[in-house]
Design a protein around this motif. Structure first.
Motif, PDB file in Angstrom:
ATOM      1  N   GLN B 250       0.835  -1.213   0.000  1.00 16.03           N
ATOM      2  CA  GLN B 250       0.000   0.000   0.000  1.00 16.03           C
ATOM      3  C   GLN B 250       0.868   1.261   0.000  1.00 16.03           C
ATOM      4  O   GLN B 250       0.852   2.044   0.942  1.00 16.03           O
ATOM      5  CB  GLN B 250      -0.936  -0.033   1.197  1.00 16.03           C
ATOM      6  CG  GLN B 250      -1.862  -1.238   1.193  1.00 16.03           C
ATOM      7  CD  GLN B 250      -2.863  -1.196   0.062  1.00 16.03           C
ATOM      8  OE1 GLN B 250      -3.620  -0.247  -0.068  1.00 16.03           O
ATOM      9  NE2 GLN B 250      -2.865  -2.200  -0.786  1.00 16.03           N
ATOM     10  N   GLU B 251       1.623   1.431  -1.069  1.00 17.05           N
ATOM     11  CA  GLU B 251       2.585   2.526  -1.143  1.00 17.05           C
ATOM     12  C   GLU B 251       1.947   3.896  -1.298  1.00 17.05           C
ATOM     13  O   GLU B 251       2.568   4.915  -1.046  1.00 17.05           O
ATOM     14  CB  GLU B 251       3.552   2.283  -2.300  1.00 17.05           C
ATOM     15  CG  GLU B 251       4.591   1.238  -2.007  1.00 17.05           C
ATOM     16  CD  GLU B 251       5.528   1.662  -0.893  1.00 17.05           C
ATOM     17  OE1 GLU B 251       6.321   2.570  -1.104  1.00 17.05           O
ATOM     18  OE2 GLU B 251       5.423   1.098   0.201  1.00 17.05           O
ATOM     19  N   MET B 252       0.716   3.936  -1.759  1.00 23.32           N
ATOM     20  CA  MET B 252       0.053   5.231  -1.901  1.00 23.32           C
ATOM     21  C   MET B 252      -0.531   5.687  -0.565  1.00 23.32           C
ATOM     22  O   MET B 252      -0.720   6.860  -0.315  1.00 23.32           O
ATOM     23  CB  MET B 252      -1.057   5.156  -2.959  1.00 23.32           C
ATOM     24  CG  MET B 252      -0.566   4.827  -4.348  1.00 23.32           C
ATOM     25  SD  MET B 252       0.533   6.094  -5.023  1.00 23.32           S
ATOM     26  CE  MET B 252       2.128   5.364  -4.810  1.00 23.32           C
ATOM     27  N   LYS B 253      -0.834   4.695   0.283  1.00 21.19           N
ATOM     28  CA  LYS B 253      -1.481   4.969   1.559  1.00 21.19           C
ATOM     29  C   LYS B 253      -0.452   5.194   2.660  1.00 21.19           C
ATOM     30  O   LYS B 253      -0.525   6.152   3.405  1.00 21.19           O
ATOM     31  CB  LYS B 253      -2.358   3.766   1.924  1.00 21.19           C
ATOM     32  CG  LYS B 253      -3.773   4.134   2.290  1.00 21.19           C
ATOM     33  CD  LYS B 253      -4.610   2.877   2.430  1.00 21.19           C
ATOM     34  CE  LYS B 253      -5.777   2.932   1.455  1.00 21.19           C
ATOM     35  NZ  LYS B 253      -6.643   1.777   1.556  1.00 21.19           N
ATOM     36  N   HIS B 254       0.502   4.257   2.757  1.00 27.62           N
ATOM     37  CA  HIS B 254       1.471   4.347   3.841  1.00 27.62           C
ATOM     38  C   HIS B 254       2.494   5.442   3.574  1.00 27.62           C
ATOM     39  O   HIS B 254       3.032   5.546   2.482  1.00 27.62           O
ATOM     40  CB  HIS B 254       2.217   3.017   4.022  1.00 27.62           C
ATOM     41  CG  HIS B 254       1.316   1.893   4.427  1.00 27.62           C
ATOM     42  ND1 HIS B 254       0.308   2.052   5.351  1.00 27.62           N
ATOM     43  CD2 HIS B 254       1.260   0.607   4.027  1.00 27.62           C
ATOM     44  CE1 HIS B 254      -0.317   0.894   5.499  1.00 27.62           C
ATOM     45  NE2 HIS B 254       0.226   0.010   4.705  1.00 27.62           N
ATOM     46  N   VAL B 255       2.748   6.240   4.581  1.00 22.70           N
ATOM     47  CA  VAL B 255       3.753   7.294   4.421  1.00 22.70           C
ATOM     48  C   VAL B 255       5.063   6.927   5.132  1.00 22.70           C
ATOM     49  O   VAL B 255       6.096   7.515   4.859  1.00 22.70           O
ATOM     50  CB  VAL B 255       3.242   8.648   4.962  1.00 22.70           C
ATOM     51  CG1 VAL B 255       2.181   9.217   4.035  1.00 22.70           C
ATOM     52  CG2 VAL B 255       2.690   8.510   6.365  1.00 22.70           C
ATOM     53  N   ASP B 256       5.005   5.944   6.020  1.00 21.20           N
ATOM     54  CA  ASP B 256       6.209   5.561   6.748  1.00 21.20           C
ATOM     55  C   ASP B 256       7.104   4.710   5.841  1.00 21.20           C
ATOM     56  O   ASP B 256       6.815   3.554   5.570  1.00 21.20           O
ATOM     57  CB  ASP B 256       5.821   4.772   8.004  1.00 21.20           C
ATOM     58  CG  ASP B 256       7.041   4.377   8.823  1.00 21.20           C
ATOM     59  OD1 ASP B 256       8.176   4.637   8.367  1.00 21.20           O
ATOM     60  OD2 ASP B 256       6.865   3.810   9.912  1.00 21.20           O
ATOM     61  N   GLU B 257       8.190   5.288   5.386  1.00 21.86           N
ATOM     62  CA  GLU B 257       9.075   4.589   4.461  1.00 21.86           C
ATOM     63  C   GLU B 257      10.416   4.238   5.093  1.00 21.86           C
ATOM     64  O   GLU B 257      11.406   4.059   4.392  1.00 21.86           O
ATOM     65  CB  GLU B 257       9.272   5.416   3.189  1.00 21.86           C
ATOM     66  CG  GLU B 257       8.049   5.469   2.291  1.00 21.86           C
ATOM     67  CD  GLU B 257       7.655   4.109   1.716  1.00 21.86           C
ATOM     68  OE1 GLU B 257       8.394   3.127   1.927  1.00 21.86           O
ATOM     69  OE2 GLU B 257       6.589   4.040   1.079  1.00 21.86           O
ATOM     70  N   ARG B 258      10.442   4.175   6.429  1.00 16.12           N
ATOM     71  CA  ARG B 258      11.708   3.832   7.084  1.00 16.12           C
ATOM     72  C   ARG B 258      12.271   2.511   6.541  1.00 16.12           C
ATOM     73  O   ARG B 258      13.434   2.409   6.182  1.00 16.12           O
ATOM     74  CB  ARG B 258      11.524   3.721   8.600  1.00 16.12           C
ATOM     75  CG  ARG B 258      12.817   3.302   9.326  1.00 16.12           C
ATOM     76  CD  ARG B 258      12.591   3.040  10.799  1.00 16.12           C
ATOM     77  NE  ARG B 258      12.224   4.257  11.515  1.00 16.12           N
ATOM     78  CZ  ARG B 258      13.091   5.165  11.952  1.00 16.12           C
ATOM     79  NH1 ARG B 258      14.375   4.989  11.751  1.00 16.12           N
ATOM     80  NH2 ARG B 258      12.677   6.238  12.583  1.00 16.12           N
ATOM     81  N   TRP B 259      11.379   1.515   6.450  1.00 16.12           N
ATOM     82  CA  TRP B 259      11.856   0.188   6.062  1.00 16.12           C
ATOM     83  C   TRP B 259      12.476   0.189   4.656  1.00 16.12           C
ATOM     84  O   TRP B 259      13.600  -0.265   4.448  1.00 16.12           O
ATOM     85  CB  TRP B 259      10.708  -0.827   6.159  1.00 16.12           C
ATOM     86  CG  TRP B 259      11.145  -2.211   5.829  1.00 16.12           C
ATOM     87  CD1 TRP B 259      12.092  -2.942   6.468  1.00 16.12           C
ATOM     88  CD2 TRP B 259      10.669  -3.026   4.758  1.00 16.12           C
ATOM     89  NE1 TRP B 259      12.237  -4.173   5.870  1.00 16.12           N
ATOM     90  CE2 TRP B 259      11.375  -4.244   4.818  1.00 16.12           C
ATOM     91  CE3 TRP B 259       9.705  -2.853   3.755  1.00 16.12           C
ATOM     92  CZ2 TRP B 259      11.148  -5.280   3.914  1.00 16.12           C
ATOM     93  CZ3 TRP B 259       9.485  -3.890   2.865  1.00 16.12           C
ATOM     94  CH2 TRP B 259      10.187  -5.086   2.942  1.00 16.12           C
ATOM     95  N   HIS B 260      11.716   0.714   3.668  1.00 12.02           N
ATOM     96  CA  HIS B 260      12.254   0.705   2.301  1.00 12.02           C
ATOM     97  C   HIS B 260      13.530   1.539   2.182  1.00 12.02           C
ATOM     98  O   HIS B 260      14.510   1.122   1.588  1.00 12.02           O
ATOM     99  CB  HIS B 260      11.211   1.267   1.315  1.00 12.02           C
ATOM    100  CG  HIS B 260      10.188   0.264   0.898  1.00 12.02           C
ATOM    101  ND1 HIS B 260       8.831   0.506   0.969  1.00 12.02           N
ATOM    102  CD2 HIS B 260      10.316  -0.981   0.393  1.00 12.02           C
ATOM    103  CE1 HIS B 260       8.170  -0.548   0.519  1.00 12.02           C
ATOM    104  NE2 HIS B 260       9.045  -1.461   0.171  1.00 12.02           N
ATOM    105  N   THR B 261      13.492   2.755   2.770  1.00 12.29           N
ATOM    106  CA  THR B 261      14.614   3.666   2.531  1.00 12.29           C
ATOM    107  C   THR B 261      15.872   3.250   3.303  1.00 12.29           C
ATOM    108  O   THR B 261      16.973   3.584   2.892  1.00 12.29           O
ATOM    109  CB  THR B 261      14.247   5.111   2.916  1.00 12.29           C
ATOM    110  OG1 THR B 261      13.799   5.122   4.283  1.00 12.29           O
ATOM    111  CG2 THR B 261      13.173   5.668   2.011  1.00 12.29           C
ATOM    112  N   GLU B 262      15.683   2.529   4.385  1.00 13.84           N
ATOM    113  CA  GLU B 262      16.861   2.130   5.164  1.00 13.84           C
ATOM    114  C   GLU B 262      17.316   0.707   4.862  1.00 13.84           C
ATOM    115  O   GLU B 262      18.480   0.371   5.043  1.00 13.84           O
ATOM    116  CB  GLU B 262      16.586   2.302   6.668  1.00 13.84           C
ATOM    117  CG  GLU B 262      16.392   3.767   7.035  1.00 13.84           C
ATOM    118  CD  GLU B 262      16.358   4.022   8.534  1.00 13.84           C
ATOM    119  OE1 GLU B 262      16.278   3.044   9.303  1.00 13.84           O
ATOM    120  OE2 GLU B 262      16.393   5.208   8.920  1.00 13.84           O
TER     121      GLU B 262
END
Lengths: 180, 656
Positions: B250-262
């Motif tokens: 749910q990439e359009m909904k979730h704003v928490d991107e700690r996991w992907h970006t880190e």
């Protein structure tokens, strides 16, 4: 005409929640197939989602009354910065367009709130809309008694309007003689 | 009467302009089901092994799945099959959206396209009326723009249009096919479409799709619906948010991107930035995303909302889904989402794969920094990171200068550039760019999935099994308690025994035998979804999905009237899966090709890896070179494959 108490069934549409998936169209056509659920064809659906994706328009509209002639109305409405054509809102099966018209026969379609025996708890489109765009409401109202046409009668009435009563009777008589 | 399927394919010969509606053999459905399964069979029968991607003989097949157009939620995949210009193997990228169901309603299961058109054309399918129309006025137009122009010139707002952009026209190896909110991106389907001279395929249908036992089908669907509602209101505990729900991530909904970006690697899949997600970043990214996503949107007949309508500042509107939100920013080392929402529009209009493309651009930047490419190759390129990516993307899509070389993807570009560029092609499998993940310890399950699947794209192979062991026994017990999707109870024990550290952890556990069972199961579920046209997000790609091995056979039986049980269904998808493998073997694929990038894990274990591959091959019924054995093929009634592989000397009699 006399006033009678009548159950009014409506479906409230919260168009802002619509994701444009058209599950309502799929299930409507399946439910109204004969036998029930034997086929699917959104073109036969009595609910259609008017869609202009990039304009952010997803608007479920239900088939209402059949009209034998198109109206003069071609207004455009701007709501929340989005431009809608009047026809987009209109619920009529109308000769001006192919919406709410049986693709094979050309006969008009009308939403019947999935009247069924035994009765459905809610119309099927409401049941499959898991995002609560379609909200079923039922209330009792005092209304003037009116003639309630079933689907066949609506279809026949449209044929009478188009070809005239006599021609229709002649054709029907000829067809029944041939045993068609 | 045919059920669930229409029973007709549309055969189009672009050289002669001949169009035929061809009735298909119902036996093929019993044998291969539909979607990917029946498409693979057509490629096997009609595409000789010496065929290259841009040969006229390369078939391009647009296929619906068996369930598309039925009331089965989320059955909306169009499977596109062709020999890929990048890998030289049979590719099958898929797209959601609305096209497949519309094709069924127009009366066709597949569109099978052969040869090339002498001039640019688009195809207009309106029930029984099918036209090849001139597309010279659409040359160079964007893939989204083209969809709108065609709908408007046909005066048919309800037509569903799959189109390519400039990248496809220029045969860029990462060119995608775009449609509504979806795209078939991987492995260059857009390039093959462009090579054939097709700008777009538009379809509108108003016919019926029949169900054999509709009422029974709906009863099973009611159970599925209940489970969807249950899962939507009960996200799984113990796993990260992105894995806790159903549908695509749910990439359009979730704003928490700690996991992907880190956790994922930036640049050309190089650097993990473990302290990236600061308070300031969180604030800025959240506000950018909330201002950009105008509405959540679905594919056809799906209750999930995985896509977004993007309306961002002065950028023309477009639709986005999944990981494309992050790939360009991470590839370019750009720390803001503003860039992401800007470049994605350009990339979608050009029609390129947003997994491979940013890595190719980042690869070019690395080569410049290493002195392998020179300032001359970058003449005219803006100095800032954002500008450089826009410039490189434009050069690549237009095949100008260095862009012409980059347009063939990392593997081929590295070999054409030489001078040590090959070492920078460090993240491909079978010549195809992989997810930008670099990890510590060899993972046996992922080792097998990366190495052996015909999809060559990990996100579409994994799914039903958790990505990592749960630390506490208690959580594991809670997780297995309610797990009806499992093919067998023994999997519960495997999960309970799986630890994050120690003897029962990577790389030793799951053992090669257990790994084989788990991977085979996950792959099988994907193959079922791909035959039915179901979104993997509701079946094979997520934890505890609504569709699984215990309800597929009931739904298929009710829809088609074929009486299938789990055993029969498994046999059908095993058959098409082995046919696919044999097709790729015939194109030259062997064991030596089946390996993940060397640096995918820091700690590698060559002996364990060899054992894993050998054990898995044996489990699958493949010989030591990764070719299905005669015994296995005969078991699956693929006698004609045995005959063909033996005649070509690929399978040697007696050696197996």
């Amino acid at each position: 005409m006399a006033k009678i108490k009548k159950k009014i069934k409506t479906i409230k549409v919260d168009a802002d929640k619509c994701n444009g998936c058209r599950a309502c169209e799929v299930i409507c056509s399946a439910f109204h197939a004969t036998p029930k659920y034997s086929s699917v064809n959104p073109a036969r659906s009595r609910i259609q989602v008017i869609t202009h994706r990039l304009k952010d328009i997803w608007l479920p509209v239900f088939a209402g009354e059949y009209t034998p002639a198109e109206c003069m109305g071609r207004e455009t409405y701007v709501i929340d910065g989005k431009e809608y054509e009047e026809c987009g809102f209109c619920r009529a099966a109308c000769p001006a367009r192919d919406r709410f018209i049986e693709p094979d026969s050309g006969l008009p379609l009308r939403c019947d709130m999935c009247e069924d025996d035994p009765p459905q708890e809610k119309p099927l489109c409401v049941q499959v809309c898991l995002n609560d765009v379609l909200i079923f409401e039922e209330r009792e109202e005092e209304v003037e008694e009116e003639e309630n046409l079933d689907v066949l009668e609506v279809g026949l009435k449209s044929l009478v309007d188009k070809y005239g009563f006599d021609k229709l009777v002649d054709t029907f008589a000829r067809m029944s003689q041939k045993g068609e | 009467m045919r059920y669930a399927e229409t029973g007709y394919n549309l055969e189009i010969d672009l050289a002669t302009g001949n169009i035929e509606k061809v009735e298909t053999d119902p036996k093929l459905t019993e044998f291969y089901l539909g979607g990917l399964g029946t498409s693979v069979k057509i490629h096997w029968d009609r595409v000789p092994p010496e065929t290259k991607a841009f040969d006229p003989e390369n078939l391009l097949i647009f296929s619906s799945g068996l369930f598309c157009g039925t009331p089965a939620f989320s059955a909306n995949r169009t499977v596109i099959t062709f020999i890929s210009p990048q890998t030289g193997l049979l590719a099958y990228p898929m797209m959601g959206g609305f096209w497949a169901a519309e094709l069924k309603y127009a009366g066709y299961d597949k569109v099978v396209i052969r040869n090339k058109s002498p001039k640019p054309v688009y195809i207009w399918i309106h029930n029984d009326k099918v036209e090849i129309r001139d597309a010279s006025h659409l040359k160079g137009k964007g893939a989204l723009e083209t969809q709108e122009i065609i709908r408007s010139e046909l005066k048919e707002p309800r037509a569903q249009v799959a189109a390519i952009g400039l990248a496809g026209e220029n045969r860029v190896f990462t060119a995608s096919i775009e449609q509504s909110r979806s795209s078939a991106s991987r492995l260059g389907g857009g390039a093959v479409m462009g090579d054939k001279g097709i700008k777009a395929i538009a379809v509108r249908g108003t016919k019926d799709v029949y169900l054999a036992r509709g009422a029974e089908f709906m009863e099973h669907m009611n159970d599925v619906t209940d489970y969807i509602n249950f899962r939507n209101s009960n996200p799984l505990p113990g796993v990260m948010t992105i894995l806790s729900g159903i549908g695509s991530p749910q990439e359009m909904k979730h704003v928490d991107e700690r996991w992907h970006t880190e956790s994922f690697a930036w640049g050309n899949a190089r650097v993990r930035r473990k302290d990236f997600w600061t308070k300031e970043i969180e604030k800025s990214w959240t506000s950018t995303q909330l201002s950009a996503v105008k509405r959540f949107i679905s594919c056809f007949n799906c209750p999930q909302q995985c896509g977004g309508l993007i309306s961002y500042q002065d950028v023309p509107r477009y639709m986005m889904k999944c990981f494309s939100k992050l790939t360009y920013a991470m590839g370019a080392y750009v720390d803001n989402l503003d860039f992401a929402f800007r470049i994605a529009n350009t990339a979608f209009e050009y029609g390129v794969d947003s997994f491979s493309t940013p890595q190719i651009l980042a690869f070019a930047v690395e080569l410049l920094e290493a002195g392998i490419l020179t300032d001359q190759d970058f003449e005219g390129c803006p100095p800032d990171k954002e500008g450089r990516f826009f410039w490189l993307l434009d050069r690549m899509v237009r095949r100008e200068g260095i862009g012409d070389i980059l347009a063939d993807g990392t593997y081929w570009a590295a070999r054409r550039i030489g001078k040590g560029a090959e070492a920078f092609d460090h993240n491909t499998i079978k010549k195809h760019e992989q997810m930008n993940i670099k990890l510590g310890m060899l993972d046996p399950l992922y080792y097998l999935m990366f190495s052996t699947n015909e999809k060559i794209s990990i996100t579409q192979i994994e799914g039903n099994w958790p990505q990592a062991a749960f630390p506490s026994r208690e959580d594991r017990e809670a997780f297995v308690k309610d797990w009806p999707q499992l093919p067998d109870e023994k999997f519960k024990q495997y999960f309970l025994d799986w630890e994050p550290r120690g003897e029962n952890s990577n790389p030793y556990y799951p053992t090669p035998d257990i790994s084989s069972e788990i991977v085979d199961w996950m792959e099988m579920v994907h193959n079922i979804d791909d035959a039915l046209g179901l979104c993997a997000g509701m079946g094979s790609f997520c934890l505890k999905p609504p569709y699984h091995i215990h309800n597929y056979p009931k739904l298929i039986s009710a829809a088609t009237g074929m009486d299938l049980d789990e055993g029969k269904l498994k046999k059908i998808v095993n058959r098409s899966r082995n046919l696919h493998r044999a097709f790729n073997n015939r194109l030259g694929m062997r064991r030596a090709d089946e390996k993940p990038p060397e640096d995918h894990w820091r700690r590698r274990f060559p002996e364990i890896e060899e054992k894993l591959l050998t054990t898995y091959y044996k489990y699958k019924g493949w010989n030591n070179d990764g070719i299905p054995t005669k015994e296995r093929l005969l078991e699956l009634d693929l006698d004609y494959v045995v005959e063909d592989l033996e005649r070509r000397g690929i399978l040697k009699d007696g050696q197996n």
